[in-house]
Design a protein around this motif. Structure first.
Motif, PDB file in Angstrom:
ATOM      1  N   THR A 147       1.291  -1.501  -0.278  1.00 59.33           N
ATOM      2  CA  THR A 147      -0.012   0.485   0.172  1.00 59.33           C
ATOM      3  C   THR A 147       0.473   1.138   0.152  1.00 59.33           C
ATOM      4  OG1 THR A 147      -0.895  -1.158   1.021  1.00 59.33           O
ATOM      5  CG2 THR A 147      -1.875   1.525   1.532  1.00 59.33           C
ATOM      6  N   PRO A 148       0.407   1.650  -0.477  1.00 55.94           N
ATOM      7  CA  PRO A 148       1.524   3.526  -0.987  1.00 55.94           C
ATOM      8  C   PRO A 148       1.717   4.330   0.381  1.00 55.94           C
ATOM      9  CG  PRO A 148      -0.432   3.376  -2.865  1.00 55.94           C
ATOM     10  CD  PRO A 148      -0.298   2.488  -1.400  1.00 55.94           C
ATOM     11  N   MET A 149       3.027   4.881   0.577  1.00 50.55           N
ATOM     12  CA  MET A 149       2.697   5.154   2.280  1.00 50.55           C
ATOM     13  C   MET A 149       2.456   6.798   1.865  1.00 50.55           C
ATOM     14  SD  MET A 149       6.023   6.405   4.641  1.00 50.55           S
ATOM     15  CE  MET A 149       6.103   4.995   5.291  1.00 50.55           C
ATOM     16  N   LEU A 150       1.715   7.443   2.946  1.00 53.26           N
ATOM     17  CA  LEU A 150       1.357   9.354   1.945  1.00 53.26           C
ATOM     18  C   LEU A 150       2.095   9.643   3.145  1.00 53.26           C
ATOM     19  CD1 LEU A 150      -2.206   8.650   3.341  1.00 53.26           C
ATOM     20  CD2 LEU A 150      -1.797   8.114   0.730  1.00 53.26           C
ATOM     21  N   SER A 151       1.994  10.871   2.644  1.00 52.74           N
ATOM     22  CA  SER A 151       2.907  12.482   2.964  1.00 52.74           C
ATOM     23  C   SER A 151       2.659  12.910   3.665  1.00 52.74           C
ATOM     24  CB  SER A 151       2.662  13.196   1.420  1.00 52.74           C
ATOM     25  OG  SER A 151       1.764  14.250   1.558  1.00 52.74           O
ATOM     26  N   PRO A 152       3.130  14.022   4.337  1.00 51.42           N
ATOM     27  CA  PRO A 152       2.603  14.716   5.944  1.00 51.42           C
ATOM     28  C   PRO A 152       1.095  15.141   5.512  1.00 51.42           C
ATOM     29  CG  PRO A 152       5.049  14.767   5.232  1.00 51.42           C
ATOM     30  CD  PRO A 152       4.847  14.128   4.205  1.00 51.42           C
ATOM     31  N   THR A 153       1.158  15.490   4.685  1.00 56.14           N
ATOM     32  CA  THR A 153       0.014  15.746   3.928  1.00 56.14           C
ATOM     33  C   THR A 153      -1.231  14.819   4.208  1.00 56.14           C
ATOM     34  OG1 THR A 153      -0.499  15.544   1.577  1.00 56.14           O
ATOM     35  CG2 THR A 153       0.814  18.172   2.137  1.00 56.14           C
TER      36      THR A 153
END
Length: 276
Positions: A147-153
């Motif tokens: 699963t893709p890791m998300l950015s700080p936003t």
């Protein structure tokens, strides 16, 4: 190149073969037909048809990456750390980890149960234990597929952010981008995320920006321990943060064995012109 974990060791030869020794409690070590443990390195014959270029040793699972960018996982999968949604709890033979593209790096931690996968185009995919938010998916739910890791936003990383390296701690993860910035996510009970705080868990990556030097260093290499982090910049300076209960940060300044909540620069005490 040997890589040790929880009671076992993986060895990668220059011609792409994998050998292993130690305990095999969770079948993370050697082939199904082998004995529960081995005192001498043995060839992992189930990988003999593949030219392996990287290995990663977890607490109860192992990951392998071949020169074609394909990852393989073996061992315990109860938390989803192998990224095999249809697999059993134990996997006795290495299996291909389903991935939509080519991979450039696999990572886990000798004390951990989560896995990180970096693609050739600089994206990060994650799977496994997530009770501290170490997967960076803005949740604390375990995941059993890449699963893709998300950015700080909370959104996916933009195309402008290219991840060049990932590192997995026991309950946290580190990401290094092409501009030398470092992002951290997950458990922070020992200050290992370098944010200056001691919150128990962080479900979205945060930028490490409290460096002891100005301008901020351009980090080119990093490593994650069980609960501490190490960084090297492009001038050879070393920085450390997190747990220091055994002196593992190498920082003799300040209170003895005190944890560091923000990165400290290590004082060079040797004659080498720099870290390489």
């Amino acid at each position: 190149n040997p890589l040790g974990a929880n009671g076992y060791t993986l060895y990668l030869t220059h011609d792409g073969r994998v050998l292993a020794s130690g305990h095999n409690d969770f079948f993370q070590l050697i082939d199904e037909q082998s004995v529960p443990s081995t005192r001498e390195p043995v060839i992992v014959t189930s990988l003999s048809a593949h030219h392996i270029v990287q290995v990663a040793a977890g607490r109860t699972h192992s990951l392998f990456l071949d020169r074609e960018g394909v990852a393989y996982g073996v061992g315990f999968n109860s938390f989803g750390q192998l990224g095999l949604p249809e697999s059993s709890e134990y996997n006795r033979q290495p299996r291909v980890v389903p991935c939509p593209g080519r991979l450039a790096q696999v990572a886990t931690n000798q004390a951990g149960s989560h896995s990180l996968f970096r693609t050739t185009d600089g994206r990060v995919l994650v799977t496994g234990l997530n009770e501290h938010g170490q997967l960076g998916t803005n949740s604390f739910t375990n995941i059993n597929r890449l699963t893709p890791m998300l950015s700080p936003t909370g959104e996916t990383f933009s195309n402008d952010t290219i991840i060049l390296m990932v590192a997995a701690g026991k309950t946290f993860s580190l990401l290094l981008d092409s501009t030398g910035r470092v992002f951290a996510v997950g458990g922070n009970d020992r200050g290992q995320l370098g944010t200056g705080l001691l919150n128990q868990r962080q479900a979205l990556p945060v930028l490490i920006d409290q460096w002891p030097v100005s301008p901020p260093p351009r980090i080119v290499h990093m490593a994650a321990g069980s609960a501490h982090s190490l960084f090297c910049d492009n001038t050879g300076r070393i920085f450390a943060v997190g747990d220091n209960s055994a002196g593992q940060l190498g920082d003799a300044r300040g209170p003895l064995y005190a944890m560091r909540r923000t990165p400290v620069e290590l004082v060079k005490r040797w004659d080498s012109p720099g870290f390489e």
